[in-house]
Design a protein around this motif. Structure first.
Motif, PDB file in Angstrom:
ATOM      1  N   ASN A   3      23.471  33.259   7.037  1.00  0.00           N
ATOM      2  CA  ASN A   3      24.869  32.828   7.204  1.00  0.00           C
ATOM      3  C   ASN A   3      24.979  31.309   7.299  1.00  0.00           C
ATOM      4  OD1 ASN A   3      25.944  35.393   7.080  1.00  0.00           O
ATOM      5  ND2 ASN A   3      25.974  35.698   9.302  1.00  0.00           N
ATOM      6  N   ASN A   4      24.041  30.689   7.982  1.00  0.00           N
ATOM      7  CA  ASN A   4      24.063  29.227   8.102  1.00  0.00           C
ATOM      8  C   ASN A   4      23.754  28.542   6.774  1.00  0.00           C
ATOM      9  OD1 ASN A   4      24.782  29.075  10.811  1.00  0.00           O
ATOM     10  ND2 ASN A   4      22.657  29.205  11.524  1.00  0.00           N
ATOM     11  N   ARG A   5      22.845  29.117   6.000  1.00  0.00           N
ATOM     12  CA  ARG A   5      22.545  28.521   4.694  1.00  0.00           C
ATOM     13  C   ARG A   5      23.771  28.578   3.776  1.00  0.00           C
ATOM     14  NH1 ARG A   5      19.318  28.136   7.781  1.00  0.00           N
ATOM     15  NH2 ARG A   5      20.534  26.234   7.980  1.00  0.00           N
ATOM     16  N   VAL A   6      24.510  29.672   3.873  1.00  0.00           N
ATOM     17  CA  VAL A   6      25.731  29.806   3.071  1.00  0.00           C
ATOM     18  C   VAL A   6      26.801  28.842   3.574  1.00  0.00           C
ATOM     19  CG1 VAL A   6      27.623  31.367   2.474  1.00  0.00           C
ATOM     20  CG2 VAL A   6      25.249  32.184   2.405  1.00  0.00           C
ATOM     21  N   LYS A   7      26.959  28.786   4.882  1.00  0.00           N
ATOM     22  CA  LYS A   7      27.968  27.901   5.482  1.00  0.00           C
ATOM     23  C   LYS A   7      27.706  26.445   5.121  1.00  0.00           C
ATOM     24  CE  LYS A   7      29.870  26.547   9.982  1.00  0.00           C
ATOM     25  NZ  LYS A   7      29.788  26.761  11.460  1.00  0.00           N
ATOM     26  N   ASN A   8      26.444  26.057   5.077  1.00  0.00           N
ATOM     27  CA  ASN A   8      26.089  24.672   4.760  1.00  0.00           C
ATOM     28  C   ASN A   8      26.068  24.384   3.261  1.00  0.00           C
ATOM     29  OD1 ASN A   8      25.754  24.281   7.499  1.00  0.00           O
ATOM     30  ND2 ASN A   8      23.517  24.492   7.458  1.00  0.00           N
ATOM     31  N   GLY A   9      26.319  25.397   2.455  1.00  0.00           N
ATOM     32  CA  GLY A   9      26.325  25.200   1.011  1.00  0.00           C
ATOM     33  C   GLY A   9      24.944  25.101   0.395  1.00  0.00           C
ATOM     34  N   GLU A  10      23.916  25.406   1.167  1.00  0.00           N
ATOM     35  CA  GLU A  10      22.548  25.348   0.636  1.00  0.00           C
ATOM     36  C   GLU A  10      22.269  26.543  -0.274  1.00  0.00           C
ATOM     37  OE1 GLU A  10      20.392  23.222   4.422  1.00  0.00           O
ATOM     38  OE2 GLU A  10      21.418  25.129   4.693  1.00  0.00           O
ATOM     39  N   ILE A  11      22.887  27.675   0.045  1.00  0.00           N
ATOM     40  CA  ILE A  11      22.885  28.845  -0.828  1.00  0.00           C
ATOM     41  C   ILE A  11      24.340  29.133  -1.178  1.00  0.00           C
ATOM     42  CG2 ILE A  11      22.494  31.341  -0.950  1.00  0.00           C
ATOM     43  CD1 ILE A  11      20.042  30.953   0.807  1.00  0.00           C
ATOM     44  N   THR A  12      24.649  29.188  -2.462  1.00  0.00           N
ATOM     45  CA  THR A  12      26.009  29.512  -2.890  1.00  0.00           C
ATOM     46  C   THR A  12      26.214  31.015  -2.801  1.00  0.00           C
ATOM     47  OG1 THR A  12      26.017  27.650  -4.422  1.00  0.00           O
ATOM     48  CG2 THR A  12      27.664  29.371  -4.790  1.00  0.00           C
ATOM     49  N   ALA A  13      27.305  31.445  -2.201  1.00  0.00           N
ATOM     50  CA  ALA A  13      27.547  32.878  -2.043  1.00  0.00           C
ATOM     51  C   ALA A  13      28.917  33.259  -2.591  1.00  0.00           C
ATOM     52  CB  ALA A  13      27.439  33.275  -0.576  1.00  0.00           C
ATOM     53  N   TYR A  14      28.959  34.388  -3.265  1.00  0.00           N
ATOM     54  CA  TYR A  14      30.207  34.994  -3.720  1.00  0.00           C
ATOM     55  C   TYR A  14      30.311  36.375  -3.068  1.00  0.00           C
ATOM     56  CZ  TYR A  14      30.529  31.455  -7.419  1.00  0.00           C
ATOM     57  OH  TYR A  14      30.625  30.262  -8.123  1.00  0.00           O
ATOM     58  N   PHE A  15      31.237  36.497  -2.103  1.00  0.00           N
ATOM     59  CA  PHE A  15      31.467  37.782  -1.450  1.00  0.00           C
ATOM     60  C   PHE A  15      32.669  38.479  -2.096  1.00  0.00           C
ATOM     61  CE2 PHE A  15      29.225  35.394   1.926  1.00  0.00           C
ATOM     62  CZ  PHE A  15      28.140  36.233   2.070  1.00  0.00           C
ATOM     63  N   ASP A  16      32.801  39.767  -1.831  1.00  0.00           N
ATOM     64  CA  ASP A  16      33.840  40.577  -2.491  1.00  0.00           C
ATOM     65  C   ASP A  16      33.750  40.398  -4.002  1.00  0.00           C
ATOM     66  OD1 ASP A  16      35.079  41.720  -0.180  1.00  0.00           O
ATOM     67  OD2 ASP A  16      36.047  39.797   0.215  1.00  0.00           O
ATOM     68  N   SER A  17      32.519  40.268  -4.493  1.00  0.00           N
ATOM     69  CA  SER A  17      32.304  39.944  -5.904  1.00  0.00           C
ATOM     70  C   SER A  17      31.223  40.837  -6.500  1.00  0.00           C
ATOM     71  CB  SER A  17      31.888  38.474  -6.052  1.00  0.00           C
ATOM     72  OG  SER A  17      32.869  37.610  -5.505  1.00  0.00           O
ATOM     73  N   THR A  18      31.267  40.970  -7.825  1.00  0.00           N
ATOM     74  CA  THR A  18      30.263  41.752  -8.540  1.00  0.00           C
ATOM     75  C   THR A  18      29.816  41.015  -9.786  1.00  0.00           C
ATOM     76  OG1 THR A  18      31.968  42.948  -9.783  1.00  0.00           O
ATOM     77  CG2 THR A  18      31.178  43.968  -7.739  1.00  0.00           C
ATOM     78  N   VAL A  19      28.593  41.312 -10.225  1.00  0.00           N
ATOM     79  CA  VAL A  19      28.104  40.805 -11.501  1.00  0.00           C
ATOM     80  C   VAL A  19      28.567  41.775 -12.586  1.00  0.00           C
ATOM     81  CG1 VAL A  19      26.063  40.282 -12.879  1.00  0.00           C
ATOM     82  CG2 VAL A  19      26.112  39.682 -10.452  1.00  0.00           C
ATOM     83  N   THR A  20      29.217  41.253 -13.632  1.00  0.00           N
ATOM     84  CA  THR A  20      29.741  42.109 -14.696  1.00  0.00           C
ATOM     85  C   THR A  20      28.976  41.985 -16.001  1.00  0.00           C
ATOM     86  OG1 THR A  20      31.346  40.402 -15.308  1.00  0.00           O
ATOM     87  CG2 THR A  20      32.061  42.071 -13.710  1.00  0.00           C
ATOM     88  N   ASN A  21      28.232  40.892 -16.162  1.00  0.00           N
ATOM     89  CA  ASN A  21      27.481  40.703 -17.405  1.00  0.00           C
ATOM     90  C   ASN A  21      26.337  39.724 -17.175  1.00  0.00           C
ATOM     91  OD1 ASN A  21      27.573  41.133 -20.546  1.00  0.00           O
ATOM     92  ND2 ASN A  21      27.207  38.952 -20.238  1.00  0.00           N
TER      93      ASN A  21
END
Length: 335
Positions: free
Chosen positions: A215-233
């Motif tokens: 959670n901290n890595r996502v909050k700090n922008g070190e890992i980019t996260a897309y929630f409520d999201s899916t890979v479509t292609n």
């Protein structure tokens, strides 16, 4: 033994040489019966394919089988310690483990089963047994996404170690422990990580020491996260996402689709074991003896819970061997 010839009959043949399968063979031997194990991979094949530096959530004593202590300097043992422990257990009990033999089919019936296996060279072998235990786990069969590009060589359903992905754009799909651990490990070793999860946040059951880290890595922008999201292609150089903000396409070189796994239901059904389609596809079996609806075929480990793969782990599946051995005591001695 010549290739293709059936061996002398054993009392119990266990399909699957993971911790639960080992426990079943051990308890059968301790009760006075002969036992053999066959596995399409190596001893504890699923554990071997876990991430190289994985740490268990549990303590060593809860992974013990056969009454042998699991000594570890760590409060929570790691993958390598567990593999060494189970090797020593197999050696101590002189277990007959046939590695790299894939079960092709099973003939016969209670009291005289014939298990046909194929070795790594394509040769067919036969093993005879009075009783069978199916302890095949679930880690060998990933839950596929069913999207275009999933069959590309860059898409992987297992994560082992980070080094090959240094400096590359990597997408990790999933929101549970395996996805969180992989994303953190990849990021710490120089990969550019994007995490995609269909839920609104990481799953609440992520290990308590992992959850704040991711959670901290996502909050700090070190890992980019897309929630409520899916890979479509997935294409050779990009990944397309469906997000609350619309369609997003990002550069990508590798994808880890860590979306869970499931038991080999087709194999179970081929044996004649019925699945309860109204109860998460749980195989029908006696909860006391773990004998299935097919006489002489017992179930052990995670497959007992069907699609509820988060209910049975090594910690509780290891006791299935005792239940089965007790059932065998009444049936085989009386036979």
């Amino acid at each position: 033994m010549s290739i293709g010839a059936a061996e002398e009959i054993v009392d119990l043949l266990v399909i699957g040489a993971g911790p639960t399968g080992l426990a079943c063979a051990i308890e059968a031997q301790r009760t006075g019966f002969t036992a053999m194990l066959v596995d399409k991979g190596c001893l504890c094949n699923s554990l071997f394919h876990y991430p190289a530096h994985m740490t268990f959530f549990t303590t060593p004593e809860l992974l013990e089988i056969g009454g042998m202590p699991f000594s570890s300097p760590n409060q929570k043992p790691n993958r390598n310690e567990a593999l060494e422990y189970y090797r020593k257990v197999a050696e101590y009990y002189k277990l007959d483990v046939r590695q790299y033999e894939k079960v092709e089919r099973v003939d016969g019936s209670d009291g005289n089963f014939v298990v046909h296996t194929m070795d790594q060279f394509g040769r067919i072998l036969k093993h005879r047994a009075r009783k069978l235990v199916i302890a095949t786990g679930y880690y060998d069969l990933p839950n596929y996404l069913g999207i275009p590009g999933e069959d590309l060589v860059k898409v992987k359903h297992y994560y082992h170690e980070p080094h090959p992905f240094y400096g590359l754009d990597v997408v990790v799909i999933g929101g549970k422990n395996s996805a969180a651990i992989a994303a953190l490990d990849l990021w710490r070793h120089g990969a550019k990580v994007t995490l995609v999860h269909r839920g609104a946040a990481m799953h609440r059951h992520v290990k308590y020491w992992i959850l704040p880290d991711i959670n901290n890595r996502v909050k700090n922008g070190e890992i980019t996260a897309y929630f409520d999201s899916t890979v479509t292609n997935i294409s050779e150089d990009e990944v397309t996402l469906s997000t609350p903000s619309g369609v997003v396409t990002i550069a990508n070189q590798f994808v880890f689709a860590l979306t869970g796994y499931h038991p080999d239901f087709s194999f179970i059904e081929q044996l004649g074991v019925k699945l309860d389609e109204t109860n998460d596809r749980c195989p029908m079996c006696d909860p006391a003896t773990l004998e299935s609806n097919v006489p002489g075929i017992y179930l052990a480990g995670v497959i007992v819970a069907g699609e509820r793969t988060n209910e049975i782990f090594i910690e509780n599946g290891r006791f299935h061997g005792q239940q089965i051995a007790e059932a065998l005591r009444g049936k085989l001695v009386a036979a």
